[in-house]
Design an enzyme around this catalytic site. Structure first.
Site, PDB file in Angstrom:
ATOM      1  N   ASN A  87       5.563  -3.176  -1.284  1.00 17.68           N
ATOM      2  CA  ASN A  87       5.164  -1.799  -1.592  1.00 17.68           C
ATOM      3  C   ASN A  87       4.121  -1.292  -0.589  1.00 17.68           C
ATOM      4  O   ASN A  87       2.991  -1.750  -0.583  1.00 17.68           O
ATOM      5  CB  ASN A  87       4.608  -1.787  -3.021  1.00 17.68           C
ATOM      6  CG  ASN A  87       4.135  -0.410  -3.449  1.00 17.68           C
ATOM      7  OD1 ASN A  87       4.245   0.566  -2.708  1.00 17.68           O
ATOM      8  ND2 ASN A  87       3.613  -0.335  -4.664  1.00 17.68           N
ATOM      9  N   HIS A 134      -3.813  -1.728  -8.564  1.00 23.03           N
ATOM     10  CA  HIS A 134      -2.397  -1.447  -8.819  1.00 23.03           C
ATOM     11  C   HIS A 134      -2.044  -2.063 -10.166  1.00 23.03           C
ATOM     12  O   HIS A 134      -2.699  -2.996 -10.617  1.00 23.03           O
ATOM     13  CB  HIS A 134      -1.503  -2.055  -7.729  1.00 23.03           C
ATOM     14  CG  HIS A 134      -1.442  -1.247  -6.467  1.00 23.03           C
ATOM     15  ND1 HIS A 134      -0.981  -1.752  -5.283  1.00 23.03           N
ATOM     16  CD2 HIS A 134      -1.789   0.037  -6.214  1.00 23.03           C
ATOM     17  CE1 HIS A 134      -1.038  -0.805  -4.340  1.00 23.03           C
ATOM     18  NE2 HIS A 134      -1.536   0.280  -4.881  1.00 23.03           N
ATOM     19  N   HIS A 169      -7.100  -5.658  -6.815  1.00 30.29           N
ATOM     20  CA  HIS A 169      -6.983  -4.273  -6.344  1.00 30.29           C
ATOM     21  C   HIS A 169      -6.427  -3.396  -7.452  1.00 30.29           C
ATOM     22  O   HIS A 169      -5.963  -3.908  -8.474  1.00 30.29           O
ATOM     23  CB  HIS A 169      -6.180  -4.125  -5.039  1.00 30.29           C
ATOM     24  CG  HIS A 169      -4.713  -4.460  -5.123  1.00 30.29           C
ATOM     25  ND1 HIS A 169      -4.245  -5.732  -4.926  1.00 30.29           N
ATOM     26  CD2 HIS A 169      -3.625  -3.689  -5.367  1.00 30.29           C
ATOM     27  CE1 HIS A 169      -2.925  -5.725  -5.040  1.00 30.29           C
ATOM     28  NE2 HIS A 169      -2.525  -4.508  -5.320  1.00 30.29           N
ATOM     29  N   HIS A 178      -2.561  -4.318   2.277  1.00 27.99           N
ATOM     30  CA  HIS A 178      -1.616  -3.813   1.264  1.00 27.99           C
ATOM     31  C   HIS A 178      -2.164  -2.571   0.552  1.00 27.99           C
ATOM     32  O   HIS A 178      -1.428  -1.670   0.182  1.00 27.99           O
ATOM     33  CB  HIS A 178      -1.342  -4.945   0.272  1.00 27.99           C
ATOM     34  CG  HIS A 178      -0.754  -4.509  -1.019  1.00 27.99           C
ATOM     35  ND1 HIS A 178       0.583  -4.263  -1.166  1.00 27.99           N
ATOM     36  CD2 HIS A 178      -1.325  -4.265  -2.228  1.00 27.99           C
ATOM     37  CE1 HIS A 178       0.819  -3.891  -2.423  1.00 27.99           C
ATOM     38  NE2 HIS A 178      -0.319  -3.883  -3.084  1.00 27.99           N
ATOM     39  N   ASP A 208       0.236  -4.088 -11.185  1.00 27.51           N
ATOM     40  CA  ASP A 208       0.553  -5.522 -11.294  1.00 27.51           C
ATOM     41  C   ASP A 208      -0.709  -6.377 -11.325  1.00 27.51           C
ATOM     42  O   ASP A 208      -0.660  -7.559 -11.676  1.00 27.51           O
ATOM     43  CB  ASP A 208       1.489  -5.977 -10.154  1.00 27.51           C
ATOM     44  CG  ASP A 208       0.937  -5.691  -8.772  1.00 27.51           C
ATOM     45  OD1 ASP A 208       0.040  -4.855  -8.631  1.00 27.51           O
ATOM     46  OD2 ASP A 208       1.420  -6.329  -7.803  1.00 27.51           O
TER      47      ASP A 208
HETATM   48 ZN   LIG Z   1      -0.584  -3.776  -5.010  1.00 29.70          ZN
END
Ligand SMILES: [Zn+2]
Length: 258
Positions: free
Chosen positions: A207, A115, A113, A176, A117
């Site tokens: 998060n 993000h 995804h 998420h 990280d």
């Molecule tokens: Zn994430």
């Protein structure tokens, strides 16, 4: 003497209780379990099976350092990488240590995804002409967030092969993040759940900036239905385990104050 021992037992128990309660409350929106390691720590390797390793990197969220998991899958024609390290320097280190540790080229990278990280290190792969794949939605969000531009092939091509190994990607729905996918390794029965799945030690959902807590449960249930024979489940952060990580994630969703 006895009084002294009881005093210490009480004191220690109180200390542990105090730390547990307070650390849980301090990280309502972070990934699980911060670490005391400095953010510039080296990549760590965790072997799950003969041909599958977790690459563990470290990143900062709201002033604390957290670990993050990606996967490296060895094949007879090179290596498949799932998710970059959390930062660009750690992704450079990841690429170099893959070459040093396994003596294999990287075939392609899958992003689960948009993000940081998961994809902070995209450019490190792309400058080496290593293909980086995502879904259309991840590519769109990555571009909007300035994380680079992966090749959006994963909506159409859900099974990818490299040499003797194939992997399947599956989009279970918004959890998420709107674009979170999971990756299934049919040969080894390993499921990379990414940030859709919480580790057993996680006491909150992490998060939630882009999360949909109403749809997340259905998304996890779709994964449970599709991969009931998963033997290993790897979460985005924290320790790997079995299918009970999916059930733990549902518990956190049903009773967030658990
Ligand atoms: Zn994430």
């Amino acid at each position: 003497m006895r009084t002294k021992v009881s005093f210490w037992v009480f004191y220690l128990s109180f200390g542990i209780w105090f730390i547990q309660c307070h650390s849980a409350k301090e990280i309502p929106t972070g990934p699980p379990i911060p670490t005391t390691k400095p953010i510039e720590s080296s990549i760590e390797w965790i072997k799950i099976k003969e041909s599958v390793y977790i690459h563990k990197s470290f990143g900062s969220f709201q002033g604390k350092t957290y670990p993050s998991n990606g996967l490296v899958v060895l094949t007879n024609k090179g290596v498949i990488v799932i998710d970059t390290a959390w930062t660009e320097p750690q992704t450079e280190e990841l690429i170099q240590s893959i070459q040093a540790k396994f003596q294999k080229q990287i075939g392609f990278v899958i992003l689960t995804h948009a993000h940081d990280d998961r994809m902070a290190g995209v450019s490190s792969f792309q400058k080496r002409k290593i293909p980086v794949y995502s879904t259309q939605l991840t590519a769109k969000l990555a571009k909007e967030n300035g994380y680079g531009i992966p090749s959006p092939i994963l909506d159409i091509q859900t099974r990818l092969s490299l040499g003797n190994v194939s992997v399947e990607v599956f989009y279970p729905g918004h959890g998420h993040s709107p674009d979170n996918i999971v990756v299934w390794l049919p040969d080894t029965h390993i499921l990379f759940g990414g940030c859709l799945v919480k580790a057993l030690e996680a006491e909150d959902l992490g998060n939630l900036r882009d999360a949909n807590v109403m749809e997340w449960e259905s998304a996890v249930k779709r994964v449970l239905t599709r991969y009931p024979d998963a033997e290993v489940v790897v979460p985005g952060h924290g320790n790997w385990g079995k299918l009970d990580l999916l059930r733990h994630t549902i518990r956190l969703l049903v009773s967030p104050n658990h």
